[in-house]
Scaffold this motif. Structure first.
Motif, PDB file in Angstrom:
ATOM      1  N   ALA A  43      -6.390   8.081  -5.611  1.00 54.77           N
ATOM      2  CA  ALA A  43      -6.116   7.482  -4.306  1.00 54.77           C
ATOM      3  C   ALA A  43      -7.409   7.409  -3.510  1.00 54.77           C
ATOM      4  O   ALA A  43      -8.271   8.283  -3.624  1.00 54.77           O
ATOM      5  CB  ALA A  43      -5.079   8.312  -3.547  1.00 54.77           C
ATOM      6  N   THR A  44      -7.538   6.369  -2.700  1.00 51.51           N
ATOM      7  CA  THR A  44      -8.688   6.238  -1.809  1.00 51.51           C
ATOM      8  C   THR A  44      -8.401   7.045  -0.542  1.00 51.51           C
ATOM      9  O   THR A  44      -7.377   6.827   0.106  1.00 51.51           O
ATOM     10  CB  THR A  44      -8.886   4.757  -1.429  1.00 51.51           C
ATOM     11  OG1 THR A  44      -8.956   3.987  -2.631  1.00 51.51           O
ATOM     12  CG2 THR A  44     -10.146   4.579  -0.601  1.00 51.51           C
ATOM     13  N   PRO A  45      -9.290   7.967  -0.183  1.00 50.87           N
ATOM     14  CA  PRO A  45      -9.003   8.777   1.008  1.00 50.87           C
ATOM     15  C   PRO A  45      -9.255   8.010   2.305  1.00 50.87           C
ATOM     16  O   PRO A  45     -10.089   7.109   2.348  1.00 50.87           O
ATOM     17  CB  PRO A  45      -9.977   9.949   0.880  1.00 50.87           C
ATOM     18  CG  PRO A  45     -11.093   9.436   0.035  1.00 50.87           C
ATOM     19  CD  PRO A  45     -10.533   8.372  -0.860  1.00 50.87           C
ATOM     20  N   PHE A  46      -8.508   8.359   3.353  1.00 53.77           N
ATOM     21  CA  PHE A  46      -8.809   7.855   4.697  1.00 53.77           C
ATOM     22  C   PHE A  46      -8.618   9.000   5.674  1.00 53.77           C
ATOM     23  O   PHE A  46      -7.968   9.998   5.359  1.00 53.77           O
ATOM     24  CB  PHE A  46      -7.922   6.653   5.061  1.00 53.77           C
ATOM     25  CG  PHE A  46      -6.481   6.999   5.339  1.00 53.77           C
ATOM     26  CD1 PHE A  46      -5.574   7.158   4.302  1.00 53.77           C
ATOM     27  CD2 PHE A  46      -6.026   7.172   6.647  1.00 53.77           C
ATOM     28  CE1 PHE A  46      -4.246   7.480   4.550  1.00 53.77           C
ATOM     29  CE2 PHE A  46      -4.694   7.499   6.906  1.00 53.77           C
ATOM     30  CZ  PHE A  46      -3.808   7.649   5.856  1.00 53.77           C
ATOM     31  N   TYR A  99      -3.588   5.051  -1.177  1.00 49.16           N
ATOM     32  CA  TYR A  99      -4.452   5.784  -0.251  1.00 49.16           C
ATOM     33  C   TYR A  99      -3.868   7.171  -0.016  1.00 49.16           C
ATOM     34  O   TYR A  99      -2.683   7.407  -0.253  1.00 49.16           O
ATOM     35  CB  TYR A  99      -4.554   5.044   1.086  1.00 49.16           C
ATOM     36  CG  TYR A  99      -5.127   3.659   0.948  1.00 49.16           C
ATOM     37  CD1 TYR A  99      -6.499   3.442   1.008  1.00 49.16           C
ATOM     38  CD2 TYR A  99      -4.286   2.563   0.742  1.00 49.16           C
ATOM     39  CE1 TYR A  99      -7.034   2.174   0.862  1.00 49.16           C
ATOM     40  CE2 TYR A  99      -4.811   1.283   0.598  1.00 49.16           C
ATOM     41  CZ  TYR A  99      -6.182   1.096   0.661  1.00 49.16           C
ATOM     42  OH  TYR A  99      -6.705  -0.161   0.517  1.00 49.16           O
ATOM     43  N   ARG A 128      -8.665  -2.595   7.195  1.00 46.75           N
ATOM     44  CA  ARG A 128      -8.976  -2.770   5.776  1.00 46.75           C
ATOM     45  C   ARG A 128      -7.715  -3.155   5.003  1.00 46.75           C
ATOM     46  O   ARG A 128      -7.749  -4.000   4.103  1.00 46.75           O
ATOM     47  CB  ARG A 128      -9.585  -1.478   5.224  1.00 46.75           C
ATOM     48  CG  ARG A 128     -10.479  -1.712   4.031  1.00 46.75           C
ATOM     49  CD  ARG A 128     -11.513  -0.595   3.854  1.00 46.75           C
ATOM     50  NE  ARG A 128     -10.902   0.675   3.522  1.00 46.75           N
ATOM     51  CZ  ARG A 128     -11.039   1.790   4.247  1.00 46.75           C
ATOM     52  NH1 ARG A 128     -11.754   1.786   5.353  1.00 46.75           N
ATOM     53  NH2 ARG A 128     -10.468   2.902   3.857  1.00 46.75           N
ATOM     54  N   LEU A 129      -6.590  -2.532   5.348  1.00 45.89           N
ATOM     55  CA  LEU A 129      -5.340  -2.887   4.673  1.00 45.89           C
ATOM     56  C   LEU A 129      -5.045  -4.378   4.854  1.00 45.89           C
ATOM     57  O   LEU A 129      -4.711  -5.082   3.897  1.00 45.89           O
ATOM     58  CB  LEU A 129      -4.169  -2.060   5.229  1.00 45.89           C
ATOM     59  CG  LEU A 129      -4.174  -0.558   4.945  1.00 45.89           C
ATOM     60  CD1 LEU A 129      -2.886   0.073   5.477  1.00 45.89           C
ATOM     61  CD2 LEU A 129      -4.317  -0.268   3.461  1.00 45.89           C
ATOM     62  N   PHE A 142      -9.171   1.722   9.140  1.00 47.80           N
ATOM     63  CA  PHE A 142      -8.380   1.793   7.905  1.00 47.80           C
ATOM     64  C   PHE A 142      -7.284   0.726   7.910  1.00 47.80           C
ATOM     65  O   PHE A 142      -7.084   0.015   6.912  1.00 47.80           O
ATOM     66  CB  PHE A 142      -7.780   3.198   7.760  1.00 47.80           C
ATOM     67  CG  PHE A 142      -6.743   3.309   6.681  1.00 47.80           C
ATOM     68  CD1 PHE A 142      -7.082   3.134   5.340  1.00 47.80           C
ATOM     69  CD2 PHE A 142      -5.415   3.581   6.998  1.00 47.80           C
ATOM     70  CE1 PHE A 142      -6.121   3.230   4.339  1.00 47.80           C
ATOM     71  CE2 PHE A 142      -4.452   3.673   6.004  1.00 47.80           C
ATOM     72  CZ  PHE A 142      -4.800   3.501   4.675  1.00 47.80           C
ATOM     73  N   ASP A 196      -7.329  12.236   3.885  1.00 47.86           N
ATOM     74  CA  ASP A 196      -8.421  13.076   3.406  1.00 47.86           C
ATOM     75  C   ASP A 196      -8.028  14.549   3.534  1.00 47.86           C
ATOM     76  O   ASP A 196      -7.538  14.986   4.572  1.00 47.86           O
ATOM     77  CB  ASP A 196      -9.664  12.790   4.257  1.00 47.86           C
ATOM     78  CG  ASP A 196     -10.933  13.314   3.597  1.00 47.86           C
ATOM     79  OD1 ASP A 196     -10.961  13.389   2.357  1.00 47.86           O
ATOM     80  OD2 ASP A 196     -11.875  13.637   4.333  1.00 47.86           O
ATOM     81  N   ALA A 256       0.849  -1.191   0.000  1.00 46.44           N
ATOM     82  CA  ALA A 256       0.000   0.000   0.000  1.00 46.44           C
ATOM     83  C   ALA A 256       0.884   1.240   0.000  1.00 46.44           C
ATOM     84  O   ALA A 256       1.879   1.302   0.720  1.00 46.44           O
ATOM     85  CB  ALA A 256      -0.904   0.014   1.232  1.00 46.44           C
ATOM     86  N   ILE A 300       0.870   5.200   0.836  1.00 42.76           N
ATOM     87  CA  ILE A 300       0.179   6.351   1.417  1.00 42.76           C
ATOM     88  C   ILE A 300       0.717   7.566   0.664  1.00 42.76           C
ATOM     89  O   ILE A 300       1.845   8.009   0.895  1.00 42.76           O
ATOM     90  CB  ILE A 300       0.457   6.497   2.922  1.00 42.76           C
ATOM     91  CG1 ILE A 300       0.222   5.171   3.655  1.00 42.76           C
ATOM     92  CG2 ILE A 300      -0.386   7.623   3.505  1.00 42.76           C
ATOM     93  CD1 ILE A 300      -1.200   4.675   3.651  1.00 42.76           C
TER      94      ILE A 300
END
Lengths: 269, 269
Positions: free
Chosen positions: B38-41, B27, B52-53, B49, B30, B5, B7
């Motif tokens: 990218a998917t925000p967290f 990711y 989920r990883l 979060f 936000d 992943a 960041i």
């Protein structure tokens, strides 16, 4: 008769020191005319100059004001000063501190005593206390952080000023000097994490280990204007280690601009 | 299946790292949209979060790019992340280093391994060598002085850059960052003691003691433009400790502007 000689540099310190003395002799390095009448001398003819001081009955010398490193003319040396050339060149290629120490050594080897501003005019070097305004707890923390940064940087022979806001170091003084640093801080006020939080402190201190007889940092009315332009909360400095020029005018301007002025005790927060 | 992943933060590092990986998950915090999809967290929901990883089979995480401290919304915390609030608040009020270390710790406590850019994409972190141009002896001395200053300042958790010319420190990086520092240097080029002498070096290094898996300093084509605008002789950095973005473009611009690029060995001069 015992007399005092003032080596006058640029800025407002020389006039303030001269005003505090009884009939001093005033000299200035050629090419760096101070804002007062002064007899010029050249570093290339330092030894004859020192002889002249002795002849005039001078026993105390005070350095007052900023001098940049002079450019030397190899043709201009007299034979005795020429013998000092290796020391002078080494000093000019060293940091500011080393260069100054060498100059002081040569004066003292000729039997002259170097006096600090605090000995001649103690009013110019405020002891601990708040001169106007009231630093908040945040301001006190910012001043403490700035003091820690400067004391840590001392070995590097760098600047004598820092701006800290909300714990973050926003600017450090380098060769371009204090006004340039505060101008930099003024350009970046938007970076404070909390826009409504503490505005930050301009802090000034002598370098640790610095010879306090010369080149103490100076603040004055211009510093207040520059700190106000950088939207800071106030100015703090190491009590007993910073020269305050034109105290009345400095305090008036700080009060008008809503800035505090704080001669901070070295151990305090 | 083992996955990586990323960041992704702002700036050019995230795209370069993603390009070096095989199908990574991407990711971003936000509010700090990176220049890649990218998917925000949210930091307030960090624990879900991380779960989920793990569910996605992630075992390696790489932080790529700049992130400023987020403002936290107390309403947004989930119950498990809320238990971390004391640690998160302490970290956010500490220096950058402490804040980062706390974040890394939490990731690792969830069984994730943090990888450095040099492990994933070693080409992005040049080893010792001159990439273009030729630093003179003066330039090498200026780089050595800058390296000494930065290594000395490391304990203070300040910046990672300095400009030194003819032995004098012309600018130090503080909160406003590298571009602001080089802009400052550009305003004060007239202060070099010898106007025809060495122009000075922009030097960059990680903080001593910094966790090299995150937040290594970065240079790239923009750094060259900024150093050229400050009329410097070149850019030097600690070999193995600085990320070079877009190497081809950076070298081309440096060559065109007549600047050297030098990944300087830590012990060398």
């Amino acid at each position: 008769m015992s007399r005092t000689a003032v080596i006058a540099g640029q800025g407002g310190l020389a006039p303030a020191v001269i005003a505090a003395l009884d009939d001093p002799l005033v000299y200035a390095l050629d090419g760096f005319a101070p804002p007062v009448p002064a007899t010029p001398f050249r570093l290339e003819r330092l030894v004859p100059f020192l002889d002249r001081l002795i002849e005039h009955g001078v026993d105390r010398v005070i350095f007052a004001g900023a001098v940049r490193r002079p450019r030397l003319d190899p043709e201009a040396f007299d034979p005795r000063t020429a013998q000092l050339v290796p020391r002078i060149l080494t000093a000019l290629q060293s940091g500011d501190d080393a260069a100054l120490r060498m100059v002081l050594d040569i004066f003292e080897e000729h039997g002259l005593t170097i006096c600090g501003v605090d000995q001649i005019a103690p009013d110019l070097v405020p002891e601990a206390g708040i001169l106007t305004g009231a630093p908040t707890d945040s301001d006190r923390r910012d001043a403490a952080r700035a003091a820690r940064i400067l004391s840590h940087m001392g070995d590097l022979d760098l600047g004598q000023g820092a701006v800290v806001a909300q714990g973050l170091c926003m600017a450090l003084e380098t060769q371009p000097g204090t006004a340039a640093m505060l101008d930099f801080a003024a350009r970046h006020t938007g970076l404070r994490p909390d826009p409504t939080g503490a505005k930050g402190v301009f802090y000034k201190a002598p370098k640790p280990g610095q010879d306090r007889r010369v080149d103490l940092p100076t603040i004055g009315p211009d510093s207040v204007d520059q700190a106000a332009a950088a939207d800071l909360a106030g100015i703090a400095w190491q009590a007993g280690g910073v020269i305050l020029l034109d105290r009345q005018q400095t305090v008036q301007r700080a009060r008008a601009a809503g800035l505090f002025l704080w001669a901070r005790p070295q151990e305090g927060i």
